[in-house]
Enzyme design. Sequence first.
Site, PDB file in Angstrom:
ATOM      1  N   ASP A   1       0.837  -1.197   0.000  1.00 58.39           N
ATOM      2  CA  ASP A   1       0.000   0.000   0.000  1.00 58.39           C
ATOM      3  C   ASP A   1       0.876   1.253   0.000  1.00 58.39           C
ATOM      4  OD1 ASP A   1      -2.748   1.121   0.331  1.00 58.39           O
ATOM      5  OD2 ASP A   1      -1.924   1.893   2.204  1.00 58.39           O
TER       6      ASP A   1
ATOM      7  N   GLU B   1       0.995  -0.049  -4.963  1.00 60.56           N
ATOM      8  CA  GLU B   1       0.012   0.981  -5.290  1.00 60.56           C
ATOM      9  C   GLU B   1       0.740   2.326  -5.347  1.00 60.56           C
ATOM     10  OE1 GLU B   1      -3.452   3.660  -3.283  1.00 60.56           O
ATOM     11  OE2 GLU B   1      -1.837   2.721  -2.172  1.00 60.56           O
TER      12      GLU B   1
END
Length: 517
Positions: free
Chosen positions: A257, A287
Amino acid sequence: MNYQKIMRESVGAPGNDPKPPTPENGTMFQGFEWHTPADQHHWDRLAGAVPKLKEIGITTLWIPPACKSGSPRSNGYDIYDLYDLGEFDHKWSRPTKWGHKESLIRLRDTAKHHNVGLIFDAVLNHKANADYTERCRVVEVNPEDRNEVISEPYEIEAWLSFDFATRGDRYSQMKYHWYHFSGTDYNQENRKKAIYKIIGDNEEKEWCQYVDTSELGNYDYLMFADIDYSNPDVRNDVKNWGVWVAQELGLKGFRFDAVRHFSSEFLKEFIGHLDKTLGEDWFFVGEYWKGYAEPLEKFLDEMDHRFTLFDFPLLENIFMISNFPYADLRMIFEGALVESRPLNAVTFVTSHDTQPGQDIERIIPDHFKPLAYALILLRAEGYPCVFFGDIYGIKGNAPSPPACSGALPSLVLARKMYAYGEQNDFFDDPNCIGWVRRGTHDRKDGCAVLMSNFGDGEKRMFVGENHRGEIWTDLLPWSEGDVKIGDDGWAEFRCYAMSVSVWVNKAAEGRNRFGDL
């Protein structure tokens, strides 16, 4: 690394003689949506779904953040304890939103039995929901330029003490204090919200420089208590966690993340430690939310290409073209990561971040979803990820049924069965494009894909003289009738307006598997 193997499988085996078997295409499945019920039974749901998902062609399962967060209703991105996978009674619950650790272990075993690799959603940028406050010296910084200090140094009372009392020293003896963080956003003493850079008693602490510096001066700070990876104790604890959780769950890889907000230098160290300790057969995807490819390419260069990224530039193209009447479909891949770095691009249509109702929602109209999924599933480039909500529907305040009128499983299965071999594009019309996958020596059937975002589409495409005389039909439920392949290997294919058709030999192996999936 494993991601290179996966990408090679997606393109197909090279044509050496003697020819090796063509590996099956890989497809990732995101196993949750933002409004998944907080009933602590999601691990059980996923375990029950794995056999059918594997049957249609899912090879890796991205599971949500499994670590303890601040609430049993939280999706896990406000992470509290990396080492608590729903095992310890803390933060008002023993299980996480997704379930007990025992259920997660059962999911692990089911996935292993069906040869589906687990991808763990790792939230390494920050911690939240601290146990106690601590006093520390800070300066306030300009929210629009984090390099600009706008206050004199002073002390605040911040939520930065993590003692993990219920877990104690099991798995890790590390406790976190103010000196393990670089920033926070709340002063309990006066209840003031601001961006506070933690400087320490000797004013020696700084923002990390191995982050995105093209926005807000320095984008190290994102939210909550920002972890300082210049601290050796922090680095060691998180690296040890990576090895521990990989072994505990038999992981195939990690989804990281917010990778542009924490140290890429540490991320390379994390990967190197996994390689050294457990071997190099891993898949990593990050991400990195940017709508154009250049910063993603730069990040991949920094990571020595031992990494993949979600193709946000492609998503932006899909979003714009799908919402603009009669837009030029030939531009769909222009500037996308999958165009410039096909082996490092994970393509997708929707995610938990972009589904309706989210801050960065990218709503793809219902009529365009089948086109978008055909573009990522049936082409040679990229590694596609299918969204939970598009297979099973979305709950919450704005519920929606499964996407593609329920035909998405057929598109996934078409990738598994027929999307192999040489790819020939027929991108000669702005509103009607097509391509052909010619098949390989041992996966011979191939497919022809045609789509239109305007009127009914028709296009003459070459599928190969080896298919002469075959009768092809649309394996999706939208185009009726047959297409006969000519002696020259050419045929006239068609699709309805605002639709897509996937044409395959009606006698191809596995055609009986399509229908009510």
